[in-house]
Motif scaffolding. Structure first.
Motif, PDB file in Angstrom:
ATOM      1  N   SER A  94      -3.611   4.572  -0.569  1.00 36.40           N
ATOM      2  CA  SER A  94      -4.798   4.136   0.164  1.00 36.40           C
ATOM      3  C   SER A  94      -4.942   4.859   1.492  1.00 36.40           C
ATOM      4  CB  SER A  94      -4.751   2.625   0.398  1.00 36.40           C
ATOM      5  OG  SER A  94      -3.563   2.269   1.084  1.00 36.40           O
ATOM      6  N   ALA A  95      -3.900   5.593   1.910  1.00 33.26           N
ATOM      7  CA  ALA A  95      -3.952   6.320   3.174  1.00 33.26           C
ATOM      8  C   ALA A  95      -3.124   7.586   3.060  1.00 33.26           C
ATOM      9  CB  ALA A  95      -3.452   5.452   4.325  1.00 33.26           C
ATOM     10  N   GLU A 124     -16.558   7.635  -6.026  1.00 28.22           N
ATOM     11  CA  GLU A 124     -16.987   6.597  -5.089  1.00 28.22           C
ATOM     12  C   GLU A 124     -16.137   5.335  -5.272  1.00 28.22           C
ATOM     13  OE1 GLU A 124     -21.060   4.216  -3.773  1.00 28.22           O
ATOM     14  OE2 GLU A 124     -21.139   5.856  -5.221  1.00 28.22           O
ATOM     15  N   GLY A 125     -15.667   4.794  -4.157  1.00 30.50           N
ATOM     16  CA  GLY A 125     -14.808   3.621  -4.221  1.00 30.50           C
ATOM     17  C   GLY A 125     -13.376   3.941  -4.593  1.00 30.50           C
ATOM     18  N   LEU A 128     -11.235  14.090  -0.159  1.00 28.31           N
ATOM     19  CA  LEU A 128     -12.104  12.918  -0.080  1.00 28.31           C
ATOM     20  C   LEU A 128     -13.422  13.168  -0.808  1.00 28.31           C
ATOM     21  CD1 LEU A 128     -11.528  11.825   3.631  1.00 28.31           C
ATOM     22  CD2 LEU A 128     -11.099  10.405   1.621  1.00 28.31           C
ATOM     23  N   ARG A 164      -8.647   5.425   1.447  1.00 31.52           N
ATOM     24  CA  ARG A 164      -9.595   4.866   2.413  1.00 31.52           C
ATOM     25  C   ARG A 164      -9.400   5.409   3.819  1.00 31.52           C
ATOM     26  NH1 ARG A 164      -7.213   0.368   0.225  1.00 31.52           N
ATOM     27  NH2 ARG A 164      -6.470  -0.331   2.279  1.00 31.52           N
ATOM     28  N   HIS A 165      -8.188   5.824   4.150  1.00 34.03           N
ATOM     29  CA  HIS A 165      -7.893   6.193   5.529  1.00 34.03           C
ATOM     30  C   HIS A 165      -7.116   7.500   5.590  1.00 34.03           C
ATOM     31  CE1 HIS A 165      -9.060   2.088   6.526  1.00 34.03           C
ATOM     32  NE2 HIS A 165      -8.168   1.651   5.656  1.00 34.03           N
ATOM     33  N   GLN A 220     -13.103  12.746  -4.498  1.00 32.77           N
ATOM     34  CA  GLN A 220     -12.725  11.417  -4.982  1.00 32.77           C
ATOM     35  C   GLN A 220     -13.968  10.667  -5.448  1.00 32.77           C
ATOM     36  OE1 GLN A 220      -9.749   8.404  -2.994  1.00 32.77           O
ATOM     37  NE2 GLN A 220     -11.731   8.068  -2.042  1.00 32.77           N
ATOM     38  N   ASP A 235       0.834  -1.200   0.000  1.00 27.11           N
ATOM     39  CA  ASP A 235       0.000   0.000   0.000  1.00 27.11           C
ATOM     40  C   ASP A 235       0.870   1.253   0.000  1.00 27.11           C
ATOM     41  OD1 ASP A 235      -2.335  -1.407  -0.019  1.00 27.11           O
ATOM     42  OD2 ASP A 235      -2.829  -1.075   2.091  1.00 27.11           O
ATOM     43  N   GLN A 286     -13.655   8.577   8.316  1.00 21.08           N
ATOM     44  CA  GLN A 286     -12.438   8.064   7.688  1.00 21.08           C
ATOM     45  C   GLN A 286     -11.162   8.606   8.331  1.00 21.08           C
ATOM     46  OE1 GLN A 286     -14.118   8.833   3.534  1.00 21.08           O
ATOM     47  NE2 GLN A 286     -12.790   7.080   3.120  1.00 21.08           N
TER      48      GLN A 286
END
Length: 369
Positions: free
Chosen positions: A124-125, A150-151, A145, A155-156, A148, A76, A168
């Motif tokens: 991803s973060a 959707e999906g 965020l 993520r974090h 961005q 990641d 998040q």
């Protein structure tokens, strides 16, 4: 998961390993070895907070488990935008131990640059402070965020300080708290069954370029560890060395030339300066017995003026590195006597080339190259 990046040609890798330049060790493993060799030696100082090598290794283990519980995995990408704080060092080594890849951002980057780094890295973060230099980084990440799809990959968001209440956002301190969730029940192993290899991607450095959006430079555990170790040897670092991190730690110069990593490799102590002002730095030099630090040319006159007018005891400081841009010859000649140091000129780039004047070079060479 295996990280993908342009690999070193086999012939070069074999040559560097055969010559002893590459150790075949990851940064996570190196930290564990350093902790075993010098457990009670002070490794890291940030204000009133101090870590021994063993304490640093233990906190990195705790943070690694917290990151894994959060959902981060080997390979990641994680954009790291932190000012000079001990949390940067803890996080960096935890990501190395996990096999995730820190993507270096500068503290002054804003939405355009951070959004670009998130996009090109597929992170991803993202790790940010709550506020720094009167800027709320949480608001910036909320905007990113929201923009961005959707999906999307991000993520974090991990926040050093107050994370607020966004679902998040996770507080950095929560990841060190082993009383929460699965950590309290011991369901997460200390290490993954298969961790990163020394030839894997270790980090994506911010480029030193001055035009356009930032570029990312891939570095492996093997080659970046050598970078730090070789620079430390040229600078004569040892277990009595105390390095003051004045410039942003995310900067290649501050992290590994020899910087934070070179100092830890040599068994020394890293002291974190929250800002580059000479008043702050001089107080830390006097208090911690700092022996070496690094500046860019624009800071040099301010340090010289403060040394001339102030009364701080700078007698412990032996080496002052200057890099990032050309230092005028007349300033270079005046700097050594003004601070009572040996000046070391450094020219390097994130891609790997690094040139340093040697400490016993002639004054003419040091001041003009």
């Amino acid at each position: 998961m295996t990280t993908t990046h342009p690999a070193w040609p086999d012939a070069f890798a074999e040559r560097y390993r055969a010559g002893g330049h590459w150790s075949g060790r990851t940064f996570g493993d190196l930290l564990r070895t350093w902790a075993a060799e010098r457990p009670t030696t002070t490794a890291l100082v940030d204000g009133d907070r101090r870590w021994t090598y063993a304490g640093l290794d233990a906190d990195v283990d705790r943070l690694t488990r917290g990151l894994r519980q959060l959902g981060l995995r080997q390979g990641d990408r994680v954009v790291v935008q932190l000012p000079n704080r001990a949390e940067f060092v803890l996080l960096w080594f935890a990501l190395q131990r996990l096999g995730a890849v820190p993507v270096h951002a500068m503290p002054g980057h804003r939405r355009t640059e951070i959004g670009h780094l998130l996009h090109v890295s597929g992170a991803s973060a993202c790790v940010i402070p709550d506020r720094h230099a009167r800027f709320d980084h949480r608001e910036m990440l909320l905007e990113l965020l929201a923009g961005q799809s959707e999906g999307g990959p991000l993520r974090h968001v991990i926040v050093v300080g107050d994370p607020g209440h966004h679902r998040q956002f996770t507080g950095f301190d929560e990841l060190l708290d082993e009383t929460r969730g699965g950590l309290a029940h011991g369901i997460l192993p200390d290490r993954q069954e298969s961790g990163p290899a020394s030839g894997d991607l270790a980090l994506l450095l911010h480029s030193g370029g001055t035009t356009g959006l930032p570029k990312l430079i891939p570095r492996t555990h093997d080659d970046y560890a050598y970078n730090a170790r070789a620079a430390a040897e040229i600078c004569g670092l040892g277990d009595d060395s105390v390095y003051l991190a004045v410039l942003p730690i995310a900067f290649n110069f501050t992290l590994a030339c020899p910087g934070v990593l070179g100092t830890l490799t040599a068994g020394g102590t890293v002291v974190v300066s929250p800002d580059p002002s000479p008043q702050t730095a001089f107080a830390l030099i006097e208090r911690e017995g700092v022996t070496i630090t690094s500046l860019t040319p624009p800071l040099v006159p301010h340090w010289m003026n403060e040394a001339a007018s102030g009364d701080a005891d700078l007698s412990s400081l032996k080496v002052l590195q200057v890099g990032g841009a050309r230092l005028p010859d007349d300033v270079a000649r005046a700097l050594g006597p003004a601070l009572g140091v040996t000046v070391q000129q450094v020219f390097g780039m994130a891609e790997g080339l690094i040139n340093l004047t040697r400490l016993d070079d002639s004054e003419a060479l040091i001041c003009t190259t």
